[in-house]
Scaffold this motif. Structure first.
Motif, mmCIF file in Angstrom:
data_model
loop_
_atom_site.group_PDB
_atom_site.id
_atom_site.type_symbol
_atom_site.label_atom_id
_atom_site.label_comp_id
_atom_site.label_asym_id
_atom_site.label_seq_id
_atom_site.Cartn_x
_atom_site.Cartn_y
_atom_site.Cartn_z
ATOM 1 N N VAL A 1 0.849 -1.195 0.000
ATOM 2 C CA VAL A 1 0.000 0.000 0.000
ATOM 3 C C VAL A 1 0.881 1.240 0.000
ATOM 4 C CG1 VAL A 1 -1.818 1.259 1.227
ATOM 5 C CG2 VAL A 1 -1.788 -1.261 1.255
ATOM 6 N N ILE A 2 0.573 2.156 -0.897
ATOM 7 C CA ILE A 2 1.356 3.385 -1.044
ATOM 8 C C ILE A 2 0.415 4.583 -0.974
ATOM 9 C CG2 ILE A 2 2.893 4.705 -2.557
ATOM 10 C CD1 ILE A 2 3.642 1.982 -3.859
ATOM 11 N N ASN A 3 0.710 5.532 -0.107
ATOM 12 C CA ASN A 3 -0.103 6.751 -0.032
ATOM 13 C C ASN A 3 0.398 7.769 -1.047
ATOM 14 O OD1 ASN A 3 -0.087 5.576 2.976
ATOM 15 N ND2 ASN A 3 -1.999 6.648 2.609
ATOM 16 N N LYS A 4 -0.544 8.313 -1.811
ATOM 17 C CA LYS A 4 -0.202 9.315 -2.829
ATOM 18 C C LYS A 4 -1.223 10.458 -2.753
ATOM 19 C CE LYS A 4 1.151 9.503 -7.743
ATOM 20 N NZ LYS A 4 2.608 9.656 -7.511
ATOM 21 N N PRO A 5 -1.132 11.274 -1.686
ATOM 22 C CA PRO A 5 -2.094 12.371 -1.510
ATOM 23 C C PRO A 5 -1.753 13.563 -2.400
ATOM 24 C CG PRO A 5 -0.472 12.422 0.245
ATOM 25 C CD PRO A 5 -0.158 11.202 -0.587
ATOM 26 N N GLY A 6 -2.683 14.502 -2.455
ATOM 27 C CA GLY A 6 -2.428 15.738 -3.190
ATOM 28 C C GLY A 6 -3.598 16.179 -4.036
ATOM 29 N N ALA A 7 -3.785 17.508 -4.109
ATOM 30 C CA ALA A 7 -4.805 18.134 -4.966
ATOM 31 C C ALA A 7 -6.201 17.589 -4.690
ATOM 32 C CB ALA A 7 -4.442 17.944 -6.437
ATOM 33 N N GLY A 8 -6.547 17.454 -3.395
ATOM 34 C CA GLY A 8 -7.888 16.995 -3.045
ATOM 35 C C GLY A 8 -8.189 15.596 -3.542
ATOM 36 N N GLY A 9 -7.145 14.770 -3.662
ATOM 37 C CA GLY A 9 -7.333 13.395 -4.089
ATOM 38 C C GLY A 9 -7.176 13.160 -5.577
ATOM 39 N N THR A 10 -7.066 14.243 -6.353
ATOM 40 C CA THR A 10 -7.011 14.080 -7.812
ATOM 41 C C THR A 10 -5.618 13.697 -8.314
ATOM 42 O OG1 THR A 10 -6.564 16.433 -8.195
ATOM 43 C CG2 THR A 10 -8.868 15.741 -8.138
ATOM 44 N N LYS A 11 -4.593 13.992 -7.542
ATOM 45 C CA LYS A 11 -3.230 13.689 -7.983
ATOM 46 C C LYS A 11 -3.059 12.206 -8.286
ATOM 47 C CE LYS A 11 1.625 14.054 -6.526
ATOM 48 N NZ LYS A 11 2.543 14.529 -5.455
ATOM 49 N N MET A 12 -3.534 11.366 -7.370
ATOM 50 C CA MET A 12 -3.381 9.927 -7.553
ATOM 51 C C MET A 12 -4.194 9.434 -8.742
ATOM 52 S SD MET A 12 -4.927 6.757 -7.179
ATOM 53 C CE MET A 12 -6.287 6.988 -6.035
ATOM 54 N N THR A 13 -5.445 9.879 -8.852
ATOM 55 C CA THR A 13 -6.303 9.389 -9.933
ATOM 56 C C THR A 13 -5.811 9.863 -11.293
ATOM 57 O OG1 THR A 13 -8.172 9.430 -8.386
ATOM 58 C CG2 THR A 13 -8.682 9.131 -10.710
ATOM 59 N N ASN A 14 -5.351 11.113 -11.384
ATOM 60 C CA ASN A 14 -4.763 11.599 -12.635
ATOM 61 C C ASN A 14 -3.570 10.733 -13.044
ATOM 62 O OD1 ASN A 14 -6.524 13.744 -13.047
ATOM 63 N ND2 ASN A 14 -5.198 15.258 -12.077
ATOM 64 N N TRP A 15 -2.730 10.428 -12.065
ATOM 65 C CA TRP A 15 -1.540 9.613 -12.330
ATOM 66 C C TRP A 15 -1.919 8.198 -12.761
ATOM 67 C CZ3 TRP A 15 -0.119 5.138 -9.684
ATOM 68 C CH2 TRP A 15 1.142 4.631 -10.019
ATOM 69 N N ALA A 16 -2.867 7.593 -12.035
ATOM 70 C CA ALA A 16 -3.277 6.225 -12.352
ATOM 71 C C ALA A 16 -3.892 6.133 -13.746
ATOM 72 C CB ALA A 16 -4.265 5.716 -11.307
ATOM 73 N N TYR A 17 -4.629 7.150 -14.119
ATOM 74 C CA TYR A 17 -5.325 7.146 -15.407
ATOM 75 C C TYR A 17 -4.360 7.332 -16.579
ATOM 76 C CZ TYR A 17 -9.186 8.159 -18.648
ATOM 77 O OH TYR A 17 -10.098 8.120 -19.682
ATOM 78 N N ASN A 18 -3.350 8.168 -16.395
ATOM 79 C CA ASN A 18 -2.502 8.563 -17.520
ATOM 80 C C ASN A 18 -1.091 7.980 -17.516
ATOM 81 O OD1 ASN A 18 -4.220 10.765 -18.912
ATOM 82 N ND2 ASN A 18 -4.284 11.354 -16.764
ATOM 83 N N VAL A 19 -0.564 7.634 -16.341
ATOM 84 C CA VAL A 19 0.848 7.250 -16.236
ATOM 85 C C VAL A 19 1.043 5.817 -15.768
ATOM 86 C CG1 VAL A 19 3.068 7.821 -15.171
ATOM 87 C CG2 VAL A 19 1.451 9.660 -15.761
ATOM 88 N N ALA A 20 0.253 5.365 -14.829
ATOM 89 C CA ALA A 20 0.460 4.054 -14.204
ATOM 90 C C ALA A 20 0.379 2.916 -15.214
ATOM 91 C CB ALA A 20 -0.583 3.833 -13.115
ATOM 92 N N PRO A 21 1.042 1.803 -14.939
ATOM 93 C CA PRO A 21 0.939 0.623 -15.799
ATOM 94 C C PRO A 21 -0.512 0.172 -15.939
ATOM 95 C CG PRO A 21 2.708 0.354 -14.205
ATOM 96 C CD PRO A 21 1.950 1.581 -13.796
#
Length: 343
Positions: free
Chosen positions: A74-94
Protein backbone atom coordinates in the motif's frame (compact mmCIF):
# COMPACT_ATOMS: atom_id res chain seq x y z
CA UNK A 1 -31.02 -43.60 -28.94
CA UNK A 2 -31.08 -42.49 -32.60
CA UNK A 3 -28.03 -41.26 -34.47
CA UNK A 4 -29.16 -37.62 -34.59
CA UNK A 5 -29.67 -37.49 -30.81
CA UNK A 6 -26.30 -39.15 -30.14
CA UNK A 7 -24.60 -36.66 -32.47
CA UNK A 8 -26.28 -33.69 -30.77
CA UNK A 9 -25.29 -34.90 -27.31
CA UNK A 10 -21.74 -35.51 -28.47
CA UNK A 11 -21.48 -32.00 -29.87
CA UNK A 12 -22.87 -30.51 -26.63
CA UNK A 13 -20.37 -32.46 -24.51
CA UNK A 14 -17.44 -31.44 -26.70
CA UNK A 15 -18.60 -27.80 -26.64
CA UNK A 16 -18.97 -27.90 -22.88
CA UNK A 17 -15.51 -29.37 -22.44
CA UNK A 18 -14.15 -26.76 -24.79
CA UNK A 19 -15.70 -23.91 -22.83
CA UNK A 20 -14.45 -25.36 -19.55
CA UNK A 21 -11.00 -25.69 -21.01
CA UNK A 22 -11.03 -22.08 -22.18
CA UNK A 23 -12.18 -20.87 -18.75
CA UNK A 24 -9.50 -22.89 -16.99
CA UNK A 25 -6.93 -21.61 -19.45
CA UNK A 26 -8.03 -18.01 -18.86
CA UNK A 27 -7.88 -18.48 -15.09
CA UNK A 28 -4.48 -20.11 -15.37
CA UNK A 29 -3.27 -17.25 -17.53
CA UNK A 30 -4.28 -14.69 -14.92
CA UNK A 31 -2.71 -16.72 -12.14
CA UNK A 32 0.52 -17.11 -14.13
CA UNK A 33 0.67 -13.32 -14.57
CA UNK A 34 0.18 -12.53 -10.89
CA UNK A 35 2.29 -15.34 -9.42
CA UNK A 36 5.47 -13.80 -8.04
CA UNK A 37 4.25 -10.33 -9.03
CA UNK A 38 3.34 -7.36 -6.83
CA UNK A 39 0.07 -5.45 -6.78
CA UNK A 40 0.38 -1.88 -5.53
CA UNK A 41 -2.60 -0.14 -3.94
CA UNK A 42 -2.27 3.64 -4.27
CA UNK A 43 -4.35 5.59 -1.74
CA UNK A 44 -5.23 9.15 -2.75
CA UNK A 45 -4.91 10.45 0.83
CA UNK A 46 -2.34 10.55 3.60
CA UNK A 47 -1.65 7.71 6.02
CA UNK A 48 -3.32 9.27 9.07
CA UNK A 49 -6.98 9.27 8.08
CA UNK A 50 -9.82 6.93 7.26
CA UNK A 51 -8.67 6.27 3.71
CA UNK A 52 -5.24 5.28 4.95
CA UNK A 53 -6.76 2.90 7.49
CA UNK A 54 -9.01 1.20 4.96
CA UNK A 55 -6.18 0.97 2.44
CA UNK A 56 -3.86 -0.77 4.89
CA UNK A 57 -6.59 -3.10 6.17
CA UNK A 58 -7.64 -4.06 2.64
CA UNK A 59 -4.05 -4.61 1.54
CA UNK A 60 -3.43 -7.18 4.29
CA UNK A 61 -5.98 -9.60 2.85
CA UNK A 62 -6.52 -8.76 -0.83
CA UNK A 63 -3.54 -10.65 -2.24
CA UNK A 64 -4.58 -14.11 -1.11
CA UNK A 65 -7.74 -13.92 -3.23
CA UNK A 66 -6.11 -12.72 -6.46
CA UNK A 67 -5.19 -15.70 -8.68
CA UNK A 68 -1.48 -16.42 -8.27
CA UNK A 69 -1.50 -14.80 -4.79
CA UNK A 70 0.73 -11.81 -5.57
CA UNK A 71 2.42 -9.69 -2.94
CA UNK A 72 0.41 -6.53 -2.11
CA UNK A 73 1.81 -3.23 -0.87
CA UNK A 74 0.00 0.00 0.00
CA UNK A 75 1.36 3.38 -1.04
CA UNK A 76 -0.10 6.75 -0.03
CA UNK A 77 -0.20 9.31 -2.83
CA UNK A 78 -2.09 12.37 -1.51
CA UNK A 79 -2.43 15.74 -3.19
CA UNK A 80 -4.80 18.13 -4.97
CA UNK A 81 -7.89 17.00 -3.05
CA UNK A 82 -7.33 13.39 -4.09
CA UNK A 83 -7.01 14.08 -7.81
CA UNK A 84 -3.23 13.69 -7.98
CA UNK A 85 -3.38 9.93 -7.55
CA UNK A 86 -6.30 9.39 -9.93
CA UNK A 87 -4.76 11.60 -12.64
CA UNK A 88 -1.54 9.61 -12.33
CA UNK A 89 -3.28 6.23 -12.35
CA UNK A 90 -5.33 7.15 -15.41
CA UNK A 91 -2.50 8.56 -17.52
CA UNK A 92 0.85 7.25 -16.24
CA UNK A 93 0.46 4.05 -14.20
CA UNK A 94 0.94 0.62 -15.80
CA UNK A 95 -2.25 -0.70 -17.40
CA UNK A 96 -1.48 -4.36 -16.73
CA UNK A 97 -3.43 -4.96 -13.50
CA UNK A 98 -0.54 -4.49 -11.07
CA UNK A 99 -1.83 -1.07 -9.99
CA UNK A 100 -5.14 -0.29 -8.30
CA UNK A 101 -6.22 3.03 -6.86
CA UNK A 102 -8.26 3.99 -3.82
CA UNK A 103 -9.55 7.51 -4.55
CA UNK A 104 -11.41 10.01 -2.43
CA UNK A 105 -15.19 9.88 -2.52
CA UNK A 106 -15.25 12.99 -4.76
CA UNK A 107 -13.56 11.14 -7.63
CA UNK A 108 -16.64 11.38 -9.87
CA UNK A 109 -18.09 14.73 -8.77
CA UNK A 110 -14.69 16.35 -9.37
CA UNK A 111 -15.22 15.89 -13.10
CA UNK A 112 -17.94 18.50 -12.82
CA UNK A 113 -16.80 20.64 -9.92
CA UNK A 114 -13.03 20.74 -10.61
CA UNK A 115 -12.99 20.12 -14.34
CA UNK A 116 -9.81 22.14 -15.01
CA UNK A 117 -7.71 19.93 -12.73
CA UNK A 118 -9.17 16.60 -13.82
CA UNK A 119 -7.25 14.52 -16.33
CA UNK A 120 -9.38 11.40 -16.18
CA UNK A 121 -12.85 10.13 -17.03
CA UNK A 122 -14.35 8.29 -14.06
CA UNK A 123 -16.67 6.34 -16.35
CA UNK A 124 -13.64 4.73 -18.02
CA UNK A 125 -12.00 3.56 -14.81
CA UNK A 126 -12.41 -0.15 -14.11
CA UNK A 127 -14.29 -0.08 -10.82
CA UNK A 128 -13.31 -3.04 -8.64
CA UNK A 129 -15.66 -2.44 -5.70
CA UNK A 130 -16.58 -0.23 -2.76
CA UNK A 131 -16.05 -1.06 0.92
CA UNK A 132 -18.35 1.48 2.46
CA UNK A 133 -21.44 3.47 1.51
CA UNK A 134 -20.51 6.46 3.60
CA UNK A 135 -22.99 8.36 5.76
CA UNK A 136 -22.01 11.99 5.30
CA UNK A 137 -22.76 14.35 8.17
CA UNK A 138 -22.13 17.71 9.78
CA UNK A 139 -21.12 17.54 13.43
CA UNK A 140 -19.78 19.57 16.35
CA UNK A 141 -17.70 18.60 19.38
CA UNK A 142 -19.62 17.96 22.61
CA UNK A 143 -18.38 21.23 24.16
CA UNK A 144 -19.82 23.38 21.36
CA UNK A 145 -22.92 25.45 22.03
CA UNK A 146 -24.19 24.32 18.64
CA UNK A 147 -25.96 21.08 19.47
CA UNK A 148 -28.53 20.93 16.66
CA UNK A 149 -29.07 22.19 13.13
CA UNK A 150 -31.38 24.83 14.59
CA UNK A 151 -28.52 26.11 16.75
CA UNK A 152 -26.33 26.26 13.64
CA UNK A 153 -28.91 28.53 12.01
CA UNK A 154 -28.80 30.93 14.94
CA UNK A 155 -25.12 31.23 15.84
CA UNK A 156 -21.83 31.39 13.97
CA UNK A 157 -20.09 28.04 14.38
CA UNK A 158 -16.44 27.57 13.45
CA UNK A 159 -15.83 24.46 11.35
CA UNK A 160 -12.48 22.97 10.31
CA UNK A 161 -11.67 21.94 6.74
CA UNK A 162 -8.78 21.19 4.42
CA UNK A 163 -9.18 23.11 1.17
CA UNK A 164 -11.94 24.55 -1.01
CA UNK A 165 -11.75 21.59 -3.36
CA UNK A 166 -12.58 19.10 -0.60
CA UNK A 167 -16.03 17.66 0.14
CA UNK A 168 -15.64 19.08 3.65
CA UNK A 169 -15.72 22.67 2.44
CA UNK A 170 -18.28 22.00 -0.28
CA UNK A 171 -20.82 20.39 2.03
CA UNK A 172 -20.43 22.99 4.77
CA UNK A 173 -20.96 25.78 2.26
CA UNK A 174 -23.98 24.00 0.76
CA UNK A 175 -25.50 23.90 4.26
CA UNK A 176 -25.00 27.66 4.54
CA UNK A 177 -26.49 28.31 1.11
CA UNK A 178 -29.44 25.89 1.24
CA UNK A 179 -30.16 25.16 4.90
CA UNK A 180 -29.57 28.60 6.39
CA UNK A 181 -26.68 27.69 8.69
CA UNK A 182 -24.02 30.21 9.74
CA UNK A 183 -20.88 28.10 9.58
CA UNK A 184 -17.49 29.80 9.38
CA UNK A 185 -14.94 27.52 7.70
CA UNK A 186 -11.29 27.59 8.78
CA UNK A 187 -9.18 25.86 6.13
CA UNK A 188 -5.77 24.22 6.26
CA UNK A 189 -6.46 21.19 8.45
CA UNK A 190 -5.52 17.82 6.99
CA UNK A 191 -6.05 14.27 8.23
CA UNK A 192 -5.48 13.88 11.95
CA UNK A 193 -4.75 17.62 12.34
CA UNK A 194 -8.44 18.35 11.99
CA UNK A 195 -9.33 15.92 14.78
CA UNK A 196 -6.74 17.48 17.10
CA UNK A 197 -8.04 20.96 16.31
CA UNK A 198 -11.53 19.86 17.29
CA UNK A 199 -10.32 18.27 20.53
CA UNK A 200 -8.33 21.39 21.45
CA UNK A 201 -11.24 23.73 20.71
CA UNK A 202 -9.56 25.54 17.81
CA UNK A 203 -12.69 24.73 15.78
CA UNK A 204 -16.07 23.45 16.94
CA UNK A 205 -16.71 20.76 14.36
CA UNK A 206 -16.51 19.73 10.73
CA UNK A 207 -18.00 17.65 7.94
CA UNK A 208 -17.06 14.01 7.51
CA UNK A 209 -18.50 10.55 7.46
CA UNK A 210 -19.21 8.78 10.69
CA UNK A 211 -17.08 5.90 9.43
CA UNK A 212 -14.11 8.14 8.68
CA UNK A 213 -13.88 9.58 12.18
CA UNK A 214 -14.34 6.17 13.75
CA UNK A 215 -11.32 5.02 11.75
CA UNK A 216 -9.23 8.13 12.37
CA UNK A 217 -10.19 8.72 16.01
CA UNK A 218 -11.32 5.38 17.50
CA UNK A 219 -10.62 6.70 21.01
CA UNK A 220 -13.56 9.08 20.58
CA UNK A 221 -15.95 6.15 20.48
CA UNK A 222 -14.27 3.81 22.96
CA UNK A 223 -16.62 1.90 25.28
CA UNK A 224 -19.68 3.14 23.39
CA UNK A 225 -18.98 6.82 23.92
CA UNK A 226 -20.08 9.44 21.39
CA UNK A 227 -18.49 12.86 22.03
CA UNK A 228 -19.97 14.60 18.97
CA UNK A 229 -23.26 16.32 18.20
CA UNK A 230 -24.49 15.14 14.81
CA UNK A 231 -26.44 18.00 13.28
CA UNK A 232 -27.60 16.60 9.94
CA UNK A 233 -27.00 13.57 7.72
CA UNK A 234 -26.90 13.61 3.93
CA UNK A 235 -29.31 10.78 3.15
CA UNK A 236 -32.64 10.17 1.43
CA UNK A 237 -34.09 8.90 4.70
CA UNK A 238 -32.93 8.68 8.29
CA UNK A 239 -30.56 5.77 8.71
CA UNK A 240 -31.05 3.10 11.38
CA UNK A 241 -27.83 4.23 13.02
CA UNK A 242 -29.01 7.85 13.28
CA UNK A 243 -32.81 7.73 13.68
CA UNK A 244 -33.04 11.08 15.50
CA UNK A 245 -30.85 13.09 13.12
CA UNK A 246 -32.64 15.00 10.33
CA UNK A 247 -31.58 14.57 6.71
CA UNK A 248 -30.67 17.23 4.19
CA UNK A 249 -33.60 16.03 2.08
CA UNK A 250 -36.00 16.69 4.97
CA UNK A 251 -34.60 20.17 5.51
CA UNK A 252 -34.35 21.19 1.84
CA UNK A 253 -36.82 23.91 0.93
CA UNK A 254 -37.73 22.70 -2.56
CA UNK A 255 -37.13 20.02 -5.18
CA UNK A 256 -34.26 21.92 -6.78
CA UNK A 257 -32.38 21.96 -3.47
CA UNK A 258 -33.11 18.27 -2.99
CA UNK A 259 -31.52 17.57 -6.38
CA UNK A 260 -28.31 19.20 -5.15
CA UNK A 261 -28.15 17.00 -2.07
CA UNK A 262 -29.03 13.86 -4.06
CA UNK A 263 -26.12 14.63 -6.36
CA UNK A 264 -23.76 14.82 -3.39
CA UNK A 265 -25.22 11.54 -2.06
CA UNK A 266 -24.13 9.65 -5.16
CA UNK A 267 -20.60 9.93 -3.76
CA UNK A 268 -21.52 7.30 -1.17
CA UNK A 269 -20.81 4.46 -3.61
CA UNK A 270 -17.27 5.75 -4.06
CA UNK A 271 -16.82 6.28 -0.33
CA UNK A 272 -14.07 3.66 0.00
CA UNK A 273 -13.82 2.47 -3.57
CA UNK A 274 -11.08 0.72 -5.53
CA UNK A 275 -10.42 0.93 -9.27
CA UNK A 276 -8.00 -0.36 -11.87
CA UNK A 277 -6.82 2.03 -14.61
CA UNK A 278 -8.41 1.91 -18.07
CA UNK A 279 -6.77 -0.49 -20.48
CA UNK A 280 -6.28 -3.36 -18.02
CA UNK A 281 -7.19 -6.68 -19.74
CA UNK A 282 -10.79 -7.66 -18.99
CA UNK A 283 -9.84 -11.05 -17.50
CA UNK A 284 -7.57 -9.38 -14.96
CA UNK A 285 -10.21 -6.78 -14.12
CA UNK A 286 -12.67 -9.58 -13.44
CA UNK A 287 -10.11 -11.36 -11.27
CA UNK A 288 -9.49 -8.17 -9.26
CA UNK A 289 -13.24 -7.69 -8.81
CA UNK A 290 -13.92 -11.21 -7.63
CA UNK A 291 -10.92 -11.05 -5.29
CA UNK A 292 -12.37 -7.84 -3.85
CA UNK A 293 -15.73 -9.55 -3.26
CA UNK A 294 -14.02 -12.41 -1.43
CA UNK A 295 -11.90 -10.05 0.66
CA UNK A 296 -15.06 -8.32 1.88
CA UNK A 297 -16.15 -11.66 3.39
CA UNK A 298 -12.78 -12.61 4.85
CA UNK A 299 -13.21 -13.20 8.60
CA UNK A 300 -9.89 -11.59 9.44
CA UNK A 301 -10.65 -8.48 7.39
CA UNK A 302 -14.16 -8.15 8.82
CA UNK A 303 -12.81 -8.53 12.36
CA UNK A 304 -10.17 -5.85 11.76
CA UNK A 305 -12.83 -3.43 10.52
CA UNK A 306 -15.17 -4.19 13.42
CA UNK A 307 -12.40 -3.68 15.99
CA UNK A 308 -12.18 -0.11 14.70
CA UNK A 309 -15.91 0.34 15.40
CA UNK A 310 -16.59 0.35 11.66
CA UNK A 311 -19.03 -1.56 9.50
CA UNK A 312 -18.65 -2.80 5.95
CA UNK A 313 -21.44 -1.76 3.55
CA UNK A 314 -20.05 -3.04 0.27
CA UNK A 315 -20.80 -2.73 -3.43
CA UNK A 316 -19.50 -4.78 -6.33
CA UNK A 317 -17.49 -3.19 -9.10
CA UNK A 318 -20.47 -3.47 -11.40
CA UNK A 319 -22.68 -1.56 -8.94
CA UNK A 320 -20.11 1.21 -8.52
CA UNK A 321 -19.84 1.51 -12.30
CA UNK A 322 -23.59 2.15 -12.58
CA UNK A 323 -23.52 4.78 -9.82
CA UNK A 324 -20.55 6.62 -11.34
CA UNK A 325 -22.16 6.62 -14.78
CA UNK A 326 -25.36 8.06 -13.29
CA UNK A 327 -23.49 10.79 -11.42
CA UNK A 328 -21.39 11.85 -14.41
CA UNK A 329 -24.53 12.05 -16.57
CA UNK A 330 -26.23 14.52 -14.18
CA UNK A 331 -28.05 17.24 -16.18
CA UNK A 332 -25.77 20.24 -16.86
CA UNK A 333 -28.27 22.66 -15.28
CA UNK A 334 -28.01 20.90 -11.93
CA UNK A 335 -24.21 20.84 -12.11
CA UNK A 336 -24.09 24.52 -13.05
CA UNK A 337 -26.16 25.43 -10.00
CA UNK A 338 -24.00 23.37 -7.63
CA UNK A 339 -20.81 24.97 -8.97
CA UNK A 340 -22.30 28.39 -8.36
CA UNK A 341 -23.39 27.46 -4.84
CA UNK A 342 -19.97 26.20 -3.68
CA UNK A 343 -17.91 29.12 -4.99
Amino acid sequence: MNKKLRAALGTAIVSSLGITGLNNSASAGVADFYKGNTVKIYVGAGAGGGYGFFGRAFGKFYGKYIPGKPNVIVINKPGAGGTKMTNWAYNVAPKDGTIVGMPLMTVATNQHLRAKKIKYDATKLNWVGNMERSISLLFTWHTSKTKTIEDARKRVTTMGGSGKSSPIYQNIILANRLLGTKFKVVLGYKGGDRALAIEKGEVEGSFSTLQNFRAMTPHWFKDGRNPINILVQNANARTKELPNVPTTIELAKNEADKEVFRYMMLQSLTGRSVFAPPGVPAKRVNALRRAFDKTMKDKGFVALIERANLKLTTNTGEEVTKAVNKLVSTPPAVVKRIKKLIK
